[in-house]
Design an enzyme around this catalytic site. Structure first.
Site, PDB file in Angstrom:
ATOM      1  N   ASP A 124       0.864  -1.176   0.000  1.00 31.52           N
ATOM      2  CA  ASP A 124       0.000   0.000   0.000  1.00 31.52           C
ATOM      3  C   ASP A 124       0.900   1.225   0.000  1.00 31.52           C
ATOM      4  O   ASP A 124       2.000   1.200   0.553  1.00 31.52           O
ATOM      5  CB  ASP A 124      -0.905   0.011   1.232  1.00 31.52           C
ATOM      6  CG  ASP A 124      -2.014  -1.026   1.159  1.00 31.52           C
ATOM      7  OD1 ASP A 124      -2.415  -1.390   0.038  1.00 31.52           O
ATOM      8  OD2 ASP A 124      -2.482  -1.460   2.224  1.00 31.52           O
ATOM      9  N   ASP A 142      -6.820  -1.287  -4.724  1.00 28.36           N
ATOM     10  CA  ASP A 142      -7.913  -0.984  -3.789  1.00 28.36           C
ATOM     11  C   ASP A 142      -8.875   0.033  -4.396  1.00 28.36           C
ATOM     12  O   ASP A 142     -10.096  -0.072  -4.243  1.00 28.36           O
ATOM     13  CB  ASP A 142      -7.357  -0.419  -2.483  1.00 28.36           C
ATOM     14  CG  ASP A 142      -6.478  -1.405  -1.732  1.00 28.36           C
ATOM     15  OD1 ASP A 142      -6.624  -2.628  -1.941  1.00 28.36           O
ATOM     16  OD2 ASP A 142      -5.629  -0.947  -0.942  1.00 28.36           O
TER      17      ASP A 142
END
Length: 176
Positions: A124, A142
């Site tokens: 991330d 995402d």
């Protein structure tokens, strides 16, 4: 399925492949540029890029499960990807919003699954904050999943409204 429909659906899959590649290339850039403590402020106090390892799912849930969690989440993601692909091929050509949503879901599921299988965690890197409020760090995959799910929800809402309008119109016609 006729040839035109098949080619149109392949175009959606090409877009999904492009989104998948953007996700993987961006994660590679982050791993090489920001992995060892670097952070890049894009908009000071609001948006920055910072490397983070997420062994769990959304918002780092189930992040302390070790290898069984990794493989369990990988199996769940794999099954979800297969189901999305199944519904993608069964969706009529005229349902562009659903086809686009499913393509984005497929890209996002594939991007995070690829990380999880290859690395044991998901990279991330997009960090959003506003004052004391801090949103969980996320990535392009995402984003694809959220936009795809949002499009599916919009389709559900609009199809219900259309169905109610059609029922109302048919009752009005029947009464006349």
């Amino acid at each position: 399925m006729d040839r035109r429909t098949f080619l149109w659906k392949l175009a959606y899959l090409a877009i999904a492949g492009g989104a998948f590649m953007i996700d993987q290339v961006s994660k590679s850039w982050v791993a090489h540029s920001l992995r060892f403590g670097g952070e890049k402020a894009v908009v000071s106090g609001f948006l920055s890029f910072a490397y983070a390892q997420n062994p769990g799912v959304a918002f780092s849930m189930f992040d302390n499960q070790g290898d069984p969690g990794r493989w369990g989440l990988s199996v769940v993601a794999g099954v979800a990807g297969v189901l999305v692909l199944y519904f993608f091929w069964r969706t009529p050509r005229a349902d562009d919003r659903i086809l686009g949503a499913l393509a984005l879901l497929l890209a996002g599921i594939g991007g995070n699954l690829c990380d999880r299988l290859r690395l044991g965690f998901v990279i991330d890197w997009i960090d959003v904050q506003f004052g004391n409020w801090h949103y969980p760090t996320f990535n392009i995959a995402d984003t694809c999943i959220c936009i795809g799910a949002g499009l599916l929800l919009l389709d559900i809402v609009f199809s219900k409204k259309k169905k109610l309008a059609d029922q109302s119109a048919s009752k009005t016609e029947a009464a006349a």
